[in-house]
Design an enzyme around this catalytic site. Structure first.
Site, short mmCIF file in Angstrom:
data_model
loop_
_atom_site.label_atom_id
_atom_site.label_comp_id
_atom_site.label_asym_id
_atom_site.label_seq_id
_atom_site.Cartn_x
_atom_site.Cartn_y
_atom_site.Cartn_z
N GLU A 40 2.49 12.12 -5.04
CA GLU A 40 2.61 11.61 -3.68
C GLU A 40 3.02 10.14 -3.61
O GLU A 40 2.79 9.37 -4.54
CB GLU A 40 1.27 11.83 -2.95
CG GLU A 40 0.94 13.30 -2.88
CD GLU A 40 -0.29 13.66 -2.05
OE1 GLU A 40 -0.27 14.71 -1.43
OE2 GLU A 40 -1.27 12.89 -2.04
N CYS A 76 3.36 2.65 -1.34
CA CYS A 76 2.37 2.93 -2.40
C CYS A 76 2.94 4.04 -3.26
O CYS A 76 3.18 5.15 -2.77
CB CYS A 76 1.07 3.35 -1.72
SG CYS A 76 -0.22 3.82 -2.88
N CYS A 120 -4.33 12.16 -13.05
CA CYS A 120 -4.93 10.99 -13.70
C CYS A 120 -6.02 11.46 -14.63
O CYS A 120 -6.70 12.45 -14.35
CB CYS A 120 -5.52 10.06 -12.65
SG CYS A 120 -6.04 8.46 -13.32
N CYS A 172 -12.53 8.66 -12.40
CA CYS A 172 -13.42 7.87 -11.56
C CYS A 172 -14.15 8.82 -10.59
O CYS A 172 -13.54 9.71 -10.00
CB CYS A 172 -12.63 6.81 -10.79
SG CYS A 172 -11.85 5.65 -11.92
N CYS A 192 -12.89 9.47 -6.79
CA CYS A 192 -11.45 9.55 -6.51
C CYS A 192 -10.95 10.99 -6.55
O CYS A 192 -11.22 11.72 -7.50
CB CYS A 192 -10.67 8.70 -7.51
SG CYS A 192 -8.89 8.74 -7.24
N SER A 245 -9.62 -2.37 -10.13
CA SER A 245 -10.62 -1.54 -9.47
C SER A 245 -11.99 -1.82 -10.07
O SER A 245 -12.35 -1.27 -11.10
CB SER A 245 -10.25 -0.06 -9.66
OG SER A 245 -9.05 0.21 -8.98
N HIS A 250 -15.39 -2.06 -8.28
CA HIS A 250 -16.28 -1.05 -7.69
C HIS A 250 -17.77 -1.15 -8.01
O HIS A 250 -18.58 -0.44 -7.40
CB HIS A 250 -15.81 0.38 -8.01
CG HIS A 250 -14.39 0.65 -7.61
ND1 HIS A 250 -13.89 0.30 -6.37
CD2 HIS A 250 -13.37 1.23 -8.28
CE1 HIS A 250 -12.62 0.67 -6.31
NE2 HIS A 250 -12.26 1.22 -7.44
N CYS A 293 -6.48 5.57 0.50
CA CYS A 293 -6.84 5.29 -0.90
C CYS A 293 -7.75 6.39 -1.43
O CYS A 293 -8.74 6.74 -0.80
CB CYS A 293 -7.62 3.99 -1.02
SG CYS A 293 -6.82 2.59 -0.30
N1 SAH Z 1 -5.63 4.05 -11.18
C1 SAH Z 1 -5.36 2.77 -10.60
C2 SAH Z 1 -4.43 2.87 -9.40
C3 SAH Z 1 -5.03 3.59 -8.20
S1 SAH Z 1 -5.23 2.43 -6.93
C4 SAH Z 1 -6.68 2.10 -10.25
O1 SAH Z 1 -7.70 2.72 -10.41
O2 SAH Z 1 -6.69 0.93 -9.88
C5 SAH Z 1 -6.18 3.28 -5.77
C6 SAH Z 1 -7.42 2.50 -5.37
O3 SAH Z 1 -8.19 3.31 -4.47
C7 SAH Z 1 -8.28 2.21 -6.56
O4 SAH Z 1 -8.93 0.98 -6.40
C8 SAH Z 1 -9.27 3.33 -6.47
O5 SAH Z 1 -10.44 3.06 -7.19
C9 SAH Z 1 -9.51 3.42 -4.98
N2 SAH Z 1 -10.08 4.70 -4.59
C10 SAH Z 1 -10.14 5.84 -5.30
N3 SAH Z 1 -10.76 6.81 -4.61
C11 SAH Z 1 -11.11 6.28 -3.42
C12 SAH Z 1 -11.73 6.80 -2.26
N4 SAH Z 1 -12.12 8.07 -2.20
N5 SAH Z 1 -11.91 5.98 -1.20
C13 SAH Z 1 -11.46 4.70 -1.25
N6 SAH Z 1 -10.84 4.16 -2.32
C14 SAH Z 1 -10.67 4.94 -3.39
#
Ligand code: SAH
Length: 370
Positions: free
Chosen positions: A98, A111, A118, A122, A125, A225, A227, A345
């Site tokens: 996407e 984006c 992936c 995480c 995600c 990221s 978190h 995201c």
């Molecule tokens: N893999 C890379 C690029 C993805 S960026 C990374 O982890 O940085 C997408 C961002 O959205 C990341 O910061 C990810 O942690 C965050 N993300 C993932 N799942 C999410 C969710 N359900 N709600 C909000 N943010 C989320």
């Protein structure tokens, strides 16, 4: 055009300037022809060699025989009520990834994805749930931007609708280092898309060795990221932390900023109700980031089917931001966009046939992420 024909031709969208020069020289032409070609490809968005009228007829014929300008094919388009657009793009065998365009008053952000699925697993995600299939190649990464420009009605010399690019779609960009770095270079190159380096952002979950390599090879903006403010919690939410804990990760961030003379690292922090959103978490975070070149971007959690996490209430997120600001750390709340079409995201799922079956969360050792 069928796949066999494609495979025998070089997709020019996958070549950096030096590679394109080598390609035209190999066809018996002068290297400066590469500049002309890049101007057609990136300044005018032209992909049809026959239309490149200032190139010699013979050169155009050679290009038609040996080269191609191909982007990923669109499977479907989805428009959000807030103006966000999402495209489902074809990989192969029914799989898809996407891409999302987020218009704002003063800019437009695209984006893009770096992998089909992936492997980083995480916990919060949606992409992680799909598993991992394969890396995208450079042409597929650059092709997303090229395609989006077309889809959004790019006009040569006209105002750009896409002013910013974020590698925040599906996949972990640093786990696909060899394809991602050339793609970034093409985006930054003044003969390419010519986007300022502060407007192309790579987001990583924290692949520390590749962050050091990135500092040597390009100078785009960096997002991380984070978190969680401590290793115990981050080990659970972002499993790569078990291999590269927070202290190591932050060292790599500061090194990147020093090397690239950058302004700051953007730390993404998803707000999960009752998990990482308490006042003590804000205090811990402030201790980690105070006085550093850091900005925190708080992301309200976006739910997806099957998750048991919940979004922190708006007043909790606002209090969290205020607690950080009071302690001298820059913090903003990311506005949720495109969630009605699952484009926000962490909601990008695409269609992925999991080839890895072993997630990083289960087995950290033995999984190659490069
Ligand atoms: N893999 C890379 C690029 C993805 S960026 C990374 O982890 O940085 C997408 C961002 O959205 C990341 O910061 C990810 O942690 C965050 N993300 C993932 N799942 C999410 C969710 N359900 N709600 C909000 N943010 C989320």
């Amino acid at each position: 055009m069928n796949d066999v024909v494609r495979a025998t031709r070089t997709n020019l969208l996958g070549l950096e300037k030096a590679e394109l020069e080598a390609f035209v020289v190999a066809l018996g032409n002068k290297p400066f022809r590469a500049r002309q070609l890049m101007s057609w490809l990136y300044k005018r968005g032209e992909g049809d060699f026959a239309a490149m009228t200032d190139l010699a007829r013979e050169f155009r014929a050679q290009l038609s025989e040996h080269a191609i300008v191909a982007t990923p094919e669109v499977v479907s388009r989805h428009d959000s009520a807030d103006g966000t657009r999402k495209w489902l793009l074809k990989a192969e065998a029914g799989q898809a990834f996407e891409m999302v365009f987020i218009p704002e008053t003063d800019r437009g952000t695209l984006c893009i994805s770096s992998q089909v699925g992936c492997a980083l697993d995480c916990a919060f995600c949606s992409t992680a749930q799909q598993g991992f299939n394969r890396n995208l190649d450079t042409a597929e990464i650059v092709g997303q931007l090229w395609l989006a420009n077309r889809e959004l009605g790019f006009e040569p010399g006209g105002q750009r609708r896409i002013t910013n690019v974020v590698l925040m779609g599906m996949g972990e960009p640093l786990a696909n280092f060899r394809a991602v770095v050339p793609a970034i270079r093409i985006m930054l190159d003044d003969l390419g898309f010519d986007i300022s380096r502060r407007r192309v952002t790579l987001s990583t979950s924290g692949l520390v060795p590749q962050m050091y390599k990135l500092a040597e090879e390009t100078n785009c903006a960096l997002a991380v990221s984070l978190h969680a403010p401590n290793d115990a919690l981050r080990n659970e939410l972002v499993p790569i932390n078990r291999k590269h804990p927070i202290a190591e990760l932050l060292d790599a961030c500061w090194h990147y900023i020093d090397e690239q003379n950058g302004r700051s690292v953007t730390f993404e922090y998803v707000m999960l109700d009752g998990v990482n959103d308490q006042p003590e978490h804000a205090r811990e975070l402030a201790r980690l980031l105070k006085g550093r070149p850091a900005k925190l971007n708080l992301i309200p959690f976006n739910p997806f089917p099957g998750t048991s996490f919940r979004r922190s209430p708006a007043h909790v997120i606002a209090a969290f931001r205020d607690a950080l600001i009071q302690r001298g750390v820059l913090a903003t709340i990311r506005r949720t966009r495109g969630d009605d079409i699952d484009a926000a995201c962490g909601q990008l799922a695409g269609r992925v046939n999991d080839r890895l079956r072993v997630r990083l969360g289960d087995k950290l050792i033995g999984v190659t992420v490069q």
